[in-house]
Design a protein around this motif. Structure first.
Motif, PDB file in Angstrom:
ATOM      1  N   GLY A  28      -8.123   1.342  -3.908  1.00 25.63           N
ATOM      2  CA  GLY A  28      -7.322   1.177  -2.701  1.00 25.63           C
ATOM      3  C   GLY A  28      -7.156   2.476  -1.938  1.00 25.63           C
ATOM      4  O   GLY A  28      -7.227   2.507  -0.701  1.00 25.63           O
ATOM      5  N   GLN A  31     -10.413   3.364  -0.129  1.00 25.53           N
ATOM      6  CA  GLN A  31     -10.573   2.581   1.098  1.00 25.53           C
ATOM      7  C   GLN A  31      -9.703   3.148   2.213  1.00 25.53           C
ATOM      8  O   GLN A  31     -10.127   3.254   3.370  1.00 25.53           O
ATOM      9  CB  GLN A  31     -10.204   1.120   0.835  1.00 25.53           C
ATOM     10  CG  GLN A  31     -11.210   0.369  -0.011  1.00 25.53           C
ATOM     11  CD  GLN A  31     -10.861  -1.100  -0.147  1.00 25.53           C
ATOM     12  OE1 GLN A  31     -10.870  -1.843   0.826  1.00 25.53           O
ATOM     13  NE2 GLN A  31     -10.539  -1.522  -1.353  1.00 25.53           N
ATOM     14  N   GLY A  32      -8.469   3.523   1.853  1.00 22.44           N
ATOM     15  CA  GLY A  32      -7.580   4.111   2.850  1.00 22.44           C
ATOM     16  C   GLY A  32      -8.118   5.423   3.392  1.00 22.44           C
ATOM     17  O   GLY A  32      -8.012   5.712   4.591  1.00 22.44           O
ATOM     18  N   THR A  89      -6.252  -4.148   0.116  1.00 21.86           N
ATOM     19  CA  THR A  89      -6.771  -3.760   1.430  1.00 21.86           C
ATOM     20  C   THR A  89      -7.731  -4.803   1.983  1.00 21.86           C
ATOM     21  O   THR A  89      -7.658  -5.180   3.159  1.00 21.86           O
ATOM     22  CB  THR A  89      -7.478  -2.393   1.338  1.00 21.86           C
ATOM     23  OG1 THR A  89      -6.569  -1.428   0.801  1.00 21.86           O
ATOM     24  CG2 THR A  89      -7.946  -1.929   2.701  1.00 21.86           C
ATOM     25  N   GLU A  93      -7.333  -7.227   5.356  1.00 24.23           N
ATOM     26  CA  GLU A  93      -8.344  -7.266   6.419  1.00 24.23           C
ATOM     27  C   GLU A  93      -8.781  -8.701   6.687  1.00 24.23           C
ATOM     28  O   GLU A  93      -8.970  -9.105   7.837  1.00 24.23           O
ATOM     29  CB  GLU A  93      -9.554  -6.412   6.044  1.00 24.23           C
ATOM     30  CG  GLU A  93     -10.581  -6.335   7.172  1.00 24.23           C
ATOM     31  CD  GLU A  93     -11.911  -5.742   6.749  1.00 24.23           C
ATOM     32  OE1 GLU A  93     -12.782  -5.585   7.626  1.00 24.23           O
ATOM     33  OE2 GLU A  93     -12.084  -5.457   5.556  1.00 24.23           O
ATOM     34  N   THR A 125       2.350  -1.024   5.541  1.00 27.44           N
ATOM     35  CA  THR A 125       1.764  -0.787   4.218  1.00 27.44           C
ATOM     36  C   THR A 125       2.301   0.492   3.579  1.00 27.44           C
ATOM     37  O   THR A 125       2.431   0.562   2.351  1.00 27.44           O
ATOM     38  CB  THR A 125       0.228  -0.732   4.302  1.00 27.44           C
ATOM     39  OG1 THR A 125      -0.177   0.264   5.248  1.00 27.44           O
ATOM     40  CG2 THR A 125      -0.333  -2.085   4.736  1.00 27.44           C
TER      41      THR A 125
END
Length: 262
Positions: A28, A31-32, A89, A93, A125
């Motif tokens: 996660g 990805q961020g 995530t 999306e 978030t």
């Protein structure tokens, strides 16, 4: 007695559950980090002053990913594939929350509204992340293995949340108030449902790894659903209010690092 502390202790003490926990967290964060890096590269010219802060945000997320990988290495473990039903995530999306990855992969500048959407989504978030880290600091801040990492990540999440508040208030004064209000509400209502689903999925995987008896698993699932009911009734409002933070310009400097997590 079943408590947040005893539950997390059980997860940390078992190699398989700790491996899954750190793998999900690292994925996660990675990805961020990627999302923020792409957004920073595509910021419209009129908002280029935000780019350094977005870069800092992404650098923090990348650092958190390295921290979780370092925790795995210290246990002699490697990251494992993240079950798709636990991918917070990705599930957000799919619900159309935040900026689509397809858009971020293009070499086209984002619009000002895209940046507003990014910040509003992040405000929601990051509230979740800050709340989770506050809980972990409370129960595990003094843990000899994960305590230092928890404190570092918690401080970063507080900075991220402060940054979102401050920038959204500035953009609201610049005329984006209606969009901010709409996106905050949409994001919060979607996020609490995704968080419920991900929490149920994670606990299901943990239960199988730790061989929880059916009554214990059922009690945890009931608690997750009860939390969702509370958040759907009124708790989501904490995710959409905006107030000037005590930490001003929270992402105005370079990210903090420590050699052991490099």
């Amino acid at each position: 007695m079943l408590s947040a502390r005893s539950l997390f202790q059980e997860i940390v003490d078992n190699d398989d559950s700790f491996q899954l926990f750190c793998s999900i967290a690292a994925s996660g964060e990675a990805q961020g980090g990627w999302e923020n890096a792409r957004i920073a590269a595509l910021v419209p010219d009129a908002m280029r002053d935000l780019a350094p802060k977005i870069i800092r945000h992404g650098a923090d997320e990348d650092k958190h990913g390295r921290i979780f990988h370092a925790l795995l290495r210290k246990r002699g473990l490697e990251a494992v594939p993240v079950p798709p039903e636990t991918d917070y995530t990705m599930l957000l999306e799919r619900r159309g929350i935040g900026l689509a990855h397809d858009k971020l992969r293009r070499q086209e500048a984002l619009s000002e509204e895209d940046i507003v959407v990014y910040l509003a989504h992040s405000r929601v978030t990051e509230q979740r992340a800050a709340d989770q880290m506050d809980m972990l600091v409370k129960h595990f801040g003094d843990h000899p293995v994960v305590g230092k990492a928890i404190h570092m990540i918690s401080n970063d999440e507080d900075n991220h949340l402060a940054y979102c508040h401050e920038e959204l208030l500035r953009l609201a004064r610049a005329g984006h108030g209606r969009t901010i209000h709409r996106v905050l509400r949409e994001s919060a209502l979607a996020e609490i449902a995704v968080y419920r689903d991900v929490s149920l999925a994670v606990m299901d995987h943990m239960g199988r790894l730790l061989h929880w008896p059916a009554p214990k698993a059922a009690l945890l699932a009931a608690g997750i659903r009860a939390m969702y009911a509370y958040e759907r009734f009124s708790g989501w409002h904490r995710m959409v209010d905006l107030r000037m933070p005590e930490r001003r310009d929270a992402l105005g400097g370079a990210p903090a690092t420590t050699p052991e997590f490099a």
